[in-house]
Enzyme design. Structure first.
Site, PDB file in Angstrom:
ATOM      1  N   ASP A 364       0.791  -1.010  -0.025  1.00 17.81           N
ATOM      2  CA  ASP A 364       0.056  -0.044   0.102  1.00 17.81           C
ATOM      3  C   ASP A 364       0.943   1.255   0.035  1.00 17.81           C
ATOM      4  OD1 ASP A 364      -2.662   1.312   0.686  1.00 17.81           O
ATOM      5  OD2 ASP A 364      -1.560   2.044   2.343  1.00 17.81           O
ATOM      6  N   GLU A 400       1.668  -0.416  -4.974  1.00 15.17           N
ATOM      7  CA  GLU A 400       0.839   0.740  -5.260  1.00 15.17           C
ATOM      8  C   GLU A 400       1.484   1.731  -5.307  1.00 15.17           C
ATOM      9  OE1 GLU A 400      -3.340   2.551  -3.890  1.00 15.17           O
ATOM     10  OE2 GLU A 400      -1.908   1.864  -2.271  1.00 15.17           O
TER      11      GLU A 400
END
Length: 724
Positions: A364, A400
């Site tokens: 993330d 990401e």
């Protein structure tokens, strides 16, 4: 037992204490490690002046033991007779001076960053906060004991009968990812026993595993399962964090997802889930949140890192150490530049691979991890350590590739062997099907693996994780039903969530009883999915999109732990599920649709002038330079020649496949297209068409070269036929 007293350092002791000697123990490994007769405790803190190990009885009675030994900033000790199931935490003594970035407070029970399991929840109470009242930057620390209101670590037994379980090592080019929430997957599944719904055991239940197998997916990407807690601002509104991007324990499976309780049984249950999924041929990828923690900004609670060594764990404001540098939008950023923090991250990754047998990670806001000073640095210590690690470098790594800081959007800029969530793929495909006049130049790159992003540094097409939707944003059904988000239930005045979604509601906002609108929306869903699954790269499906799942227009359901977010297994679009399974099956059986090398556009020797990749206009001729820059162009044919695949099988033989022509028409009205004849094809068989609910045309729909009418807003996949 002994009563309150004063230890050798002069610190007043307020708890009771067992008459048990604390032996020196070892500084490594960090955490609480049981050796069969006792447990070694080791905690890193560069700023601590003293550390108390706190053990808890079943009734909550606390017993404190001073760790007298320090080695290289690690406080350690061993207690004989302490073993699995024991609840514990730490109290760290040291200066409290927020202006200097120091937030030690022994009144706050702290979770061990290396604990393998967590027991108990977080309850909103003033004692969670290290400061007094509203004096966030004051020099007085709050003296209320937080222990009754915070979770504790649990000592675990690592043994598990893996019985020969091995990594599946599914190649990237063969991978189809299914992004799913552990709880949401089965919380409403009627064929999963009630006591297992919403748990690791529920995810491994045959009823759900068989669904995954029927779709043909090869990997689940689990939304965060590291133990997390809810933010105080959500608790104040009577909500909780559902997605889990608020990590507190990087080694502990989230306890609330366990049907076995939180006394360490969650570790066994998680391992069992992995083992069962592997047996079904499905890899397990974890969405991990190493960029920030659950402690928030300077107003947030003191739960672990903040009280252990605030300056050591976090990036503090350069001009104001009382504040945090926030590249994440979540209040703080872990300082991966520091050896202890980088060590925590790598130890955690290795643990989940070696001990929990997971197959990869999706990071993330990965750009936040790659920042050396302010800019995202491709040569940062984070990348170097990952690449050199013999364990972590050999599993699937997905970035990401953005954060919320300046210059944080880094799609295409992560180094090998990283793959990336391709945000440009999502945006382009949505633009095309929402009716935006963007032409087909960018779409051609996205359909063929995004060579413009990944080729220059030696990566392959599978560096692109292709997706149209994800957990964050509209579901696919909502993408074609709503133009405006409806996030009022989140309690933020509908200000949260993305406002520019590159979507189209098919002419009506919200649900409609009009059969024509319903039919158009269903076709648009199929168009998005067909584009995704016929593209080169690695496709990622969002759980529920294959079922027709709606969130009623909420495009930021991070705090909706209820039926709005959970999969509804009583409202399943069976035709859509069959459509997805058909396309995944076609993809898995056709190497030309999942190539391992970028297309060259070169002629194939002995093929009469055809190319491995060619683009056709509606008149049957190859696209001209003018066509590539025509923003009004909405029809294109992509020809993939199965004789031009640049890969060999395990025996060294060239891989040869059927050839395909993919016709994509995003315009609203039917259009006449001319299908190319020899040497490209002698004929075609229509194998998938989005005009049909399941994608299956009438049996053997043969199409000859020449003019043919292509319906509006349609994708066709045609298999090339050649005379012997």
């Amino acid at each position: 037992m002994t009563g309150p007293g004063t230890d050798r350092s002069g610190t007043e002791r307020t708890g009771t204490e067992r008459a048990r000697e604390v032996l020196p123990g070892r500084p490594t490994p960090l955490g609480a490690v049981w050796d069969g007769t006792g447990t070694n405790f080791a905690l890193w803190s560069a700023g601590a002046q003293a550390v108390d190990l706190c053990l808890f009885d079943d009734d909550g009675t606390e017993h404190r033991h001073r760790l007298e030994e320090t080695t290289h900033q690690v406080w350690h000790g061993r207690l004989a007779g302490v073993g699995p199931g024991q609840r514990y935490g730490y109290r760290v003594h040291g200066p409290y001076d927020p202006a200097a970035g120091l937030r030690h407070n022994p009144a706050k029970l702290l979770l061990d960053p290396y604990t393998r399991a967590v027991d108990g929840g977080l309850t909103l109470h003033p004692s969670l906060f290290g400061y007094v009242g509203d004096a966030v930057d004051g020099g007085a620390r709050d003296e209320q004991d937080s222990a009754p209101h915070v979770p504790r670590g649990v000592i675990v037994h690592d043994f598990f009968p893996w019985d020969g379980d091995r990594p599946l090592r599914t190649s990237w080019s063969d991978t189809v990812i299914y992004e799913v929430h552990v709880k949401g997957a089965t919380a409403r599944h009627p064929d999963v026993p009630p006591h297992l719904r919403g748990t690791y055991a529920g995810l491994a239940h045959p009823a759900f595993v068989e669904h995954l197998q029927s779709l043909g997916v090869t990997a689940v990407e689990l939304l965060p399962v590291h133990h997390f807690v809810s933010e105080p601002h959500l608790l104040r509104r009577g909500l909780t964090n559902y997605w889990g991007y608020n990590t507190l324990g990087y080694f502990a499976p989230h306890a609330a997802y366990s049907a076995s309780g939180s006394g360490g049984g969650q570790v066994l249950e998680f391992k069992t889930m992995v083992k069962e999924l592997h047996a079904a041929g499905i890899e397990v990828i974890l969405d991990v949140v190493y960029n920030h923690t659950a402690e928030g900004d300077h107003t947030g609670p003191t739960l672990s890192f903040k009280g252990i060594d605030n300056r050591g764990y976090y990036r503090l404001g350069g001009g104001d150490p009382a504040r945090y540098t926030d590249y994440t939008g979540c209040g703080n950023t872990l300082d991966v530049r520091r050896p202890a923090v980088l060590g925590l991250l790598m130890d955690s990754l290795r643990y989940w691979v070696t001990e929990m047998h997971v197959d990869g990670f999706r990071f993330d806001l990965a750009s936040a991890l790659a920042r050396s000073m302010h800019d995202v640095d491709r040569l940062s210590a984070f990348f170097d350590v990952v690449h050199q690690d013999p364990v972590v470098s050999n599993v699937k790594l997905i970035a990401e590739p953005w954060d919320v800081g300046p210059g944080g959007y880094q799609v295409g800029n992560f180094p090998p062997p990283w793959t990336e969530w391709n945000g440009k793929y999502r945006d382009t495909v949505r633009d095309v099907w929402s009716g935006a006049h963007v032409g087909i130049r960018d779409l051609a790159y996205r359909l063929t693996g995004s060579s413009d992003l990944y080729r220059s540094d030696g990566r392959r097409p599978f560096a692109s994780i292709n997706f149209v939707t994800a957990h964050d944003g509209f579901t696919l059904a909502d993408l074609v039903t709503y133009e405006h988000k409806r996030n009022e239930a989140n309690g933020e005045g509908n200000r949260d969530g993305e406002s520019h979604n590159r979507n189209w509601n098919c002419g009506v906002e919200g649900p409609s009883d009009d059969p024509e609108v319903q039919s158009l929306r269903a076709r648009q869903v199929r168009n998005h999915l067909a584009t995704l699954l016929l593209s080169t790269g690695v496709p990622m499906l969002t759980a529920g999109d294959e079922l027709g799942r709606t969130q009623q227009g909420n495009n930021n359901a991070y705090c909706q732990d209820n039926e709005l977010s959970w999969l509804d297994w009583k409202a399943v679009d069976e035709d859509l599920r069959a459509f997805v399974a058909r396309l995944v099956g076609l993809r898995r059986s056709s190497p030309v649709l999942r190539q391992q090398a970028f297309f060259e556009g070169h002629e194939i020797p002995g093929a009469g002038g055809t190319r491995d990749l060619a683009w056709f206009a509606s008149d049957g001729g190859q696209l001209s330079t003018q066509d590539w820059f025509d923003t009004g162009l909405r029809t294109v044919g992509m020809y993939l020649d199965g004789r031009g695949i640049r890969q060999r099988d395990a025996h060294g033989r060239p891989v040869v496949d059927d050839s395909y022509l993919v016709q994509l028409h995003a315009g609203p009205d039917p259009v006449t297209v001319t299908l190319p004849g020899p040497p490209w094809a002698d004929g075609y068989e229509l194998v998938v068409s989005t005009e049909y609910p399941t994608g299956e045309p009438p049996k053997f729909t043969a199409v000859g070269p020449g003019p043919i009418e292509l319906p509006g807003r349609t994708v066709w996949a045609l298999r090339v036929l050649r005379r012997p």
